[in-house]
Motif scaffolding. Structure first.
Motif, PDB file in Angstrom:
ATOM      1  N   ALA A 266       1.144  -0.891   0.773  1.00 45.79           N
ATOM      2  CA  ALA A 266      -0.351  -0.083   0.009  1.00 45.79           C
ATOM      3  C   ALA A 266       0.983   1.613  -0.050  1.00 45.79           C
ATOM      4  CB  ALA A 266      -1.299  -0.277   1.100  1.00 45.79           C
ATOM      5  N   HIS A 267       2.277   1.059   0.216  1.00 45.43           N
ATOM      6  CA  HIS A 267       3.195   2.024   0.368  1.00 45.43           C
ATOM      7  C   HIS A 267       4.209   2.164  -0.822  1.00 45.43           C
ATOM      8  CE1 HIS A 267       5.022   5.779   1.763  1.00 45.43           C
ATOM      9  NE2 HIS A 267       5.191   4.683   3.110  1.00 45.43           N
ATOM     10  N   GLY A 268       5.355   2.260  -0.703  1.00 43.27           N
ATOM     11  CA  GLY A 268       6.589   1.621  -1.268  1.00 43.27           C
ATOM     12  C   GLY A 268       7.018   0.366  -2.480  1.00 43.27           C
ATOM     13  N   VAL A 294     -11.436  -5.491 -10.673  1.00 44.22           N
ATOM     14  CA  VAL A 294     -10.776  -4.072  -9.772  1.00 44.22           C
ATOM     15  C   VAL A 294     -12.230  -3.448  -8.834  1.00 44.22           C
ATOM     16  CG1 VAL A 294      -9.876  -1.488  -9.352  1.00 44.22           C
ATOM     17  CG2 VAL A 294      -8.800  -3.912 -10.781  1.00 44.22           C
ATOM     18  N   LYS A 297     -16.379  -5.784  -5.452  1.00 48.75           N
ATOM     19  CA  LYS A 297     -16.066  -5.582  -4.106  1.00 48.75           C
ATOM     20  C   LYS A 297     -15.565  -6.694  -3.530  1.00 48.75           C
ATOM     21  CE  LYS A 297     -17.059  -0.580  -3.168  1.00 48.75           C
ATOM     22  NZ  LYS A 297     -14.903  -0.457  -2.911  1.00 48.75           N
ATOM     23  N   ARG A 302      -7.211  -4.357  -6.238  1.00 49.32           N
ATOM     24  CA  ARG A 302      -6.577  -2.872  -6.543  1.00 49.32           C
ATOM     25  C   ARG A 302      -6.259  -3.289  -7.706  1.00 49.32           C
ATOM     26  NH1 ARG A 302      -7.378   0.604  -1.147  1.00 49.32           N
ATOM     27  NH2 ARG A 302      -9.242   0.121  -0.579  1.00 49.32           N
ATOM     28  N   LEU A 303      -6.788  -1.745  -8.377  1.00 46.08           N
ATOM     29  CA  LEU A 303      -5.428  -1.136  -9.340  1.00 46.08           C
ATOM     30  C   LEU A 303      -3.820  -0.330  -8.832  1.00 46.08           C
ATOM     31  CD1 LEU A 303      -4.395  -0.256 -11.936  1.00 46.08           C
ATOM     32  CD2 LEU A 303      -6.407   1.162 -12.055  1.00 46.08           C
ATOM     33  N   GLY A 305      -0.891   0.951  -7.494  1.00 43.19           N
ATOM     34  CA  GLY A 305      -0.468   3.133  -8.245  1.00 43.19           C
ATOM     35  C   GLY A 305      -1.099   2.850  -8.764  1.00 43.19           C
ATOM     36  N   PHE A 306      -2.734   3.019  -8.722  1.00 42.53           N
ATOM     37  CA  PHE A 306      -3.550   4.092  -8.545  1.00 42.53           C
ATOM     38  C   PHE A 306      -3.753   4.691  -6.779  1.00 42.53           C
ATOM     39  CE2 PHE A 306      -6.172   5.440 -12.003  1.00 42.53           C
ATOM     40  CZ  PHE A 306      -5.251   5.079 -12.793  1.00 42.53           C
ATOM     41  N   GLY A 307      -4.725   6.001  -7.024  1.00 42.48           N
ATOM     42  CA  GLY A 307      -5.012   6.189  -6.165  1.00 42.48           C
ATOM     43  C   GLY A 307      -3.968   6.660  -4.316  1.00 42.48           C
ATOM     44  N   HIS A 308      -4.685   7.636  -4.177  1.00 42.02           N
ATOM     45  CA  HIS A 308      -3.547   8.055  -3.242  1.00 42.02           C
ATOM     46  C   HIS A 308      -4.261   8.745  -1.363  1.00 42.02           C
ATOM     47  CE1 HIS A 308      -0.607  11.099  -1.327  1.00 42.02           C
ATOM     48  NE2 HIS A 308       0.280   9.822  -1.637  1.00 42.02           N
ATOM     49  N   ARG A 309      -4.351   9.145  -0.572  1.00 39.13           N
ATOM     50  CA  ARG A 309      -4.909   9.281   1.161  1.00 39.13           C
ATOM     51  C   ARG A 309      -4.585  10.975   0.453  1.00 39.13           C
ATOM     52  NH1 ARG A 309      -5.068   8.053   5.928  1.00 39.13           N
ATOM     53  NH2 ARG A 309      -5.981   6.010   4.803  1.00 39.13           N
ATOM     54  N   TYR A 356     -16.652   4.435 -11.859  1.00 37.15           N
ATOM     55  CA  TYR A 356     -15.264   4.353 -10.460  1.00 37.15           C
ATOM     56  C   TYR A 356     -14.529   4.788 -10.360  1.00 37.15           C
ATOM     57  CZ  TYR A 356     -13.182   0.934  -7.231  1.00 37.15           C
ATOM     58  OH  TYR A 356     -12.570   0.758  -5.997  1.00 37.15           O
ATOM     59  N   ARG A 360     -14.272   8.524  -7.015  1.00 37.45           N
ATOM     60  CA  ARG A 360     -13.741   7.866  -6.023  1.00 37.45           C
ATOM     61  C   ARG A 360     -12.373   9.400  -5.789  1.00 37.45           C
ATOM     62  NH1 ARG A 360     -16.202   3.821  -7.032  1.00 37.45           N
ATOM     63  NH2 ARG A 360     -17.376   2.972  -4.998  1.00 37.45           N
ATOM     64  N   ASN A 365      -0.497   7.407  -9.410  1.00 37.35           N
ATOM     65  CA  ASN A 365       0.644   7.927  -8.061  1.00 37.35           C
ATOM     66  C   ASN A 365       1.688   7.609  -9.124  1.00 37.35           C
ATOM     67  OD1 ASN A 365       1.483   5.202  -7.330  1.00 37.35           O
ATOM     68  ND2 ASN A 365      -0.965   5.043  -5.788  1.00 37.35           N
ATOM     69  N   ASP A 367       4.036   5.440  -8.310  1.00 34.25           N
ATOM     70  CA  ASP A 367       4.209   4.188  -8.251  1.00 34.25           C
ATOM     71  C   ASP A 367       3.882   3.854 -10.037  1.00 34.25           C
ATOM     72  OD1 ASP A 367       5.758   4.138  -5.655  1.00 34.25           O
ATOM     73  OD2 ASP A 367       4.241   3.505  -4.888  1.00 34.25           O
TER      74      ASP A 367
HETATM   75  N1  CMC Z   1      -8.047   0.679  -6.813  1.00 28.71           N
HETATM   76  C1  CMC Z   1      -9.188  -0.102  -6.999  1.00 28.71           C
HETATM   77  N2  CMC Z   1     -10.587   0.539  -5.422  1.00 28.71           N
HETATM   78  C2  CMC Z   1      -9.250   2.172  -4.972  1.00 28.71           C
HETATM   79  C3  CMC Z   1      -7.835   1.569  -5.224  1.00 28.71           C
HETATM   80  C4  CMC Z   1      -7.434   1.347  -6.339  1.00 28.71           C
HETATM   81  N3  CMC Z   1      -5.665   1.668  -6.614  1.00 28.71           N
HETATM   82  N4  CMC Z   1      -7.373   3.108  -4.215  1.00 28.71           N
HETATM   83  C5  CMC Z   1      -8.551   3.291  -3.315  1.00 28.71           C
HETATM   84  N5  CMC Z   1      -9.616   2.372  -4.277  1.00 28.71           N
HETATM   85  C6  CMC Z   1     -11.040   2.482  -3.167  1.00 28.71           C
HETATM   86  C7  CMC Z   1     -11.076   2.235  -1.864  1.00 28.71           C
HETATM   87  O1  CMC Z   1     -11.939   0.670  -2.920  1.00 28.71           O
HETATM   88  C8  CMC Z   1     -12.445   3.332  -1.729  1.00 28.71           C
HETATM   89  O2  CMC Z   1     -13.815   2.775  -2.672  1.00 28.71           O
HETATM   90  P1  CMC Z   1     -14.868   2.662  -1.381  1.00 28.71           P
HETATM   91  O3  CMC Z   1     -14.827   3.807  -0.923  1.00 28.71           O
HETATM   92  O4  CMC Z   1     -16.313   2.141  -2.814  1.00 28.71           O
HETATM   93  O5  CMC Z   1     -14.720   1.562  -0.420  1.00 28.71           O
HETATM   94  C9  CMC Z   1     -12.179   4.431  -2.175  1.00 28.71           C
HETATM   95  O6  CMC Z   1     -11.374   3.841  -2.685  1.00 28.71           O
HETATM   96  C10 CMC Z   1     -11.027   5.244  -1.015  1.00 28.71           C
HETATM   97  O7  CMC Z   1      -9.638   4.233  -0.988  1.00 28.71           O
HETATM   98  P2  CMC Z   1      -9.637   3.593   0.655  1.00 28.71           P
HETATM   99  O8  CMC Z   1      -8.370   2.883   0.634  1.00 28.71           O
HETATM  100  O9  CMC Z   1     -10.036   4.174   1.274  1.00 28.71           O
HETATM  101  O10 CMC Z   1      -8.003   4.975   0.693  1.00 28.71           O
HETATM  102  P3  CMC Z   1      -7.081   5.239   1.206  1.00 28.71           P
HETATM  103  O11 CMC Z   1      -6.872   6.776   1.207  1.00 28.71           O
HETATM  104  O12 CMC Z   1      -7.529   4.236   2.874  1.00 28.71           O
HETATM  105  O13 CMC Z   1      -5.800   4.544   0.485  1.00 28.71           O
HETATM  106  C11 CMC Z   1      -4.414   3.986  -0.659  1.00 28.71           C
HETATM  107  C12 CMC Z   1      -4.530   4.536   0.059  1.00 28.71           C
HETATM  108  C13 CMC Z   1      -3.028   4.415  -1.656  1.00 28.71           C
HETATM  109  C14 CMC Z   1      -3.708   2.396   0.482  1.00 28.71           C
HETATM  110  C15 CMC Z   1      -5.043   3.098  -1.952  1.00 28.71           C
HETATM  111  O14 CMC Z   1      -4.983   4.024  -2.690  1.00 28.71           O
HETATM  112  C16 CMC Z   1      -4.229   1.655  -2.805  1.00 28.71           C
HETATM  113  O15 CMC Z   1      -4.832   0.908  -2.225  1.00 28.71           O
HETATM  114  N6  CMC Z   1      -3.615   2.124  -3.747  1.00 28.71           N
HETATM  115  C17 CMC Z   1      -2.874   1.389  -4.124  1.00 28.71           C
HETATM  116  C18 CMC Z   1      -1.872   0.647  -3.694  1.00 28.71           C
HETATM  117  C19 CMC Z   1      -0.862   2.331  -4.312  1.00 28.71           C
HETATM  118  O16 CMC Z   1      -0.730   2.526  -5.186  1.00 28.71           O
HETATM  119  N7  CMC Z   1      -0.259   2.620  -2.811  1.00 28.71           N
HETATM  120  C20 CMC Z   1       1.237   3.407  -3.387  1.00 28.71           C
HETATM  121  C21 CMC Z   1       1.004   5.003  -2.957  1.00 28.71           C
HETATM  122  S1  CMC Z   1       1.704   6.168  -3.698  1.00 28.71           S
HETATM  123  C22 CMC Z   1       3.151   6.154  -2.753  1.00 28.71           C
HETATM  124  C23 CMC Z   1       3.445   5.586  -1.505  1.00 28.71           C
HETATM  125  O17 CMC Z   1       2.877   6.019  -0.486  1.00 28.71           O
HETATM  126  O18 CMC Z   1       4.220   4.815  -1.247  1.00 28.71           O
END
Ligand code: CMC
Length: 433
Positions: A266-268, A294, A297, A302-303, A305-309, A356, A360, A365, A367
């Protein structure tokens, strides 16, 4: 009632507390809720720290809605284009860009520390030949604490500065040694006549049998990668370093704790996971089926490299990396098919037009494309997160230094909402069902 306050009222008792609002330079203000426990007998509840500002910091600012990232006020785009990695290290640590003399002296100081104690090399041999290099990095950086007992004196600013320089200088050496151990080649000693980035590449890729030829485009892409990963405010690994540091632990152990946190997918660890995902997809025609999984539910896919807090828009680092990817691939091998890059771009296109991801606010991101650059640079998949750790080590020590300079530093200690068994009496084993 004061204007710059937030009033919290406990509707059960009617008791109120005015919490002062504090403004930063950019970004949302915060309200100080530290008195809530003593005045209202309540804790705030914020699992995963979604709305909690855990500290004050002058190092990095992110505007996640607008996709802005500043190191010490400077936009990441300008630093990636104009700066060197070592200059960015100076900036992050000291707060200002160096003049020529300051930069030369800083580079010299870092060079002085690039060697590691020969005894440290025996640690690698203890690992299985196929151990994950993040496990090695974590272990060896932790072991480094044992070589510098003076660094434990964290109240001494000179020792703190020296520890920071040692981390910045030794991380490439330790990381390159992990790689050499993995592939069974001899460790390569640092060369202080090279730049920081060149020296890292030299230790990774050269062999004693022949001279190593630098490729300018590769050096440039590598430099950009390191700058983009150097710092990112209170992310999980940095917060770990701060929390470990708040107990006044040895600085190298704090960095080891940060490495452990960075490893997770979920991080690096996401850069490694992205490439595995692209390989699994295998062909652009399989993208719609993958996206369906993806969005399901029940699948927990997860996709990667997509999404970020924080970013609810393009991660500015992803935009720079994608461009750097284009340039590097064109320069290294013009006209060559790049199947993974093509799948990644198509995946991005499809995801960004899908309800989708739009709903959201999920964007690529840092990565998403970084693994493709690292692959093109000849770095194997297992080493990706190690590269991230080397780059991020300056961010960790800058945040650690900033925290250690706080006059009223207290140990980090969150509270909890207890939902376990109510108090009960011990039952002897014969009487248990
Ligand atoms: N693919 C599919 N759905 C996603 C994704 C994804 N990559 N990321 C978030 N969502 C959905 C999640 O299912 C949720 O949906 P719902 O509201 O219907 O339950 C919504 O988006 C919010 O997601 P969350 O998990 O509550 O968000 P978060 O802020 O807790 O998590 C994250 C952030 C980066 C961990 C997450 O987006 C993720 O797992 N991404 C994939 C892993 C990734 O690429 N990580 C690298 C982050 S950037 C570099 C770093 O930090 O090192």
């Amino acid at each position: 009632m004061a204007k710059d306050t937030v009033t919290i009222t406990d509707n059960r008792t009617g008791k109120s507390l005015e919490c002062p609002i504090k403004k930063g330079i950019h970004g949302p203000p915060v309200f100080n809720c530290q008195k809530i426990a003593s005045e209202l007998d309540l804790f705030t509840f914020d699992p995963a720290f979604v709305t909690t500002a855990s500290c004050e910091s002058k190092i990095t600012f992110i505007d996640g809605e607008k996709g802005i990232l500043l190191y010490r006020g400077y936009p990441i785009e300008q630093l990636a284009k104009n700066s060197t990695y070592i200059e960015v290290c100076y900036l992050l640590l000291n707060g200002e860009l160096p003049n020529k003399g300051q930069l030369d002296s800083f580079s010299d100081s870092v060079c002085r520390y690039t060697l590691v104690h020969e005894g440290l090399l025996s640690f690698y041999k203890g690992f299985r030949h196929d151990a994950h290099p993040m496990a090695m990095l974590l272990g060896v950086v932790g072991a480094l604490s044992g070589y510098y007992p003076d660094a434990q004196d964290i109240k001494n600013p000179e020792h703190r500065r020296e520890s920071s320089l040692r981390i910045i200088a030794k991380m490439p050496t330790i990381a390159a040694n992990c790689y050499k151990y993995l592939i069974g080649q001899p460790y390569v000693y640092p060369r202080n006549d090279l730049t920081y980035v060149e020296n890292f590449m030299h230790m990774m890729f050269s062999v004693p049998a022949e001279p190593y030829q630098f490729n300018e485009s590769a050096v440039k892409a590598f430099k950009i990668m390191l700058i983009l990963h150097a710092e990112h405010e209170q992310n999980a690994s940095t917060s770990t370093v701060r929390l470990a540091g708040s107990s006044q632990a040895h600085p190298f152990s704090c960095v080891a704790a940060g490495i452990a946190t960075l490893w997770g997918p979920a991080h690096g660890g996401a850069n490694e996971a992205v490439i595995r995902m692209l390989q699994e997809i295998g062909d652009s025609k399989n993208i719609p089926a993958f996206i369906k999984k993806v969005k399901d539910k029940d699948s927990s896919v997860r996709l990667m490299g997509f999404g970020h807090r924080v970013y609810k828009n393009y991660d500015p680092r992803a935009t720079i990396i994608r461009e750097s990817c284009h340039n590097l691939l064109d320069e290294l091998d013009p006209g060559k098919q790049q199947p993974l890059f093509d799948i990644a771009m198509e995946l991005e296109r499809i995801a960004l037009s899908d309800e989708y991801f739009i709903e959201r606010k999920l964007y690529p991101n840092v990565d998403f494309y970084s693994g493709i650059i690292l692959s093109a640079l000849g770095i194997p998949l297992k080493m990706f997160t190690v590269m991230f750790a080397v780059a991020r080590s300056v961010g960790w020590v800058s945040q650690w230094m900033e925290m250690m300079e706080e006059p009223n530093l207290r140990i980090g200690r969150p509270r909890q909402l207890y939902t376990g068994s109510a108090q009960r009496d011990y039952v002897s084993i014969e009487k248990r069902s």
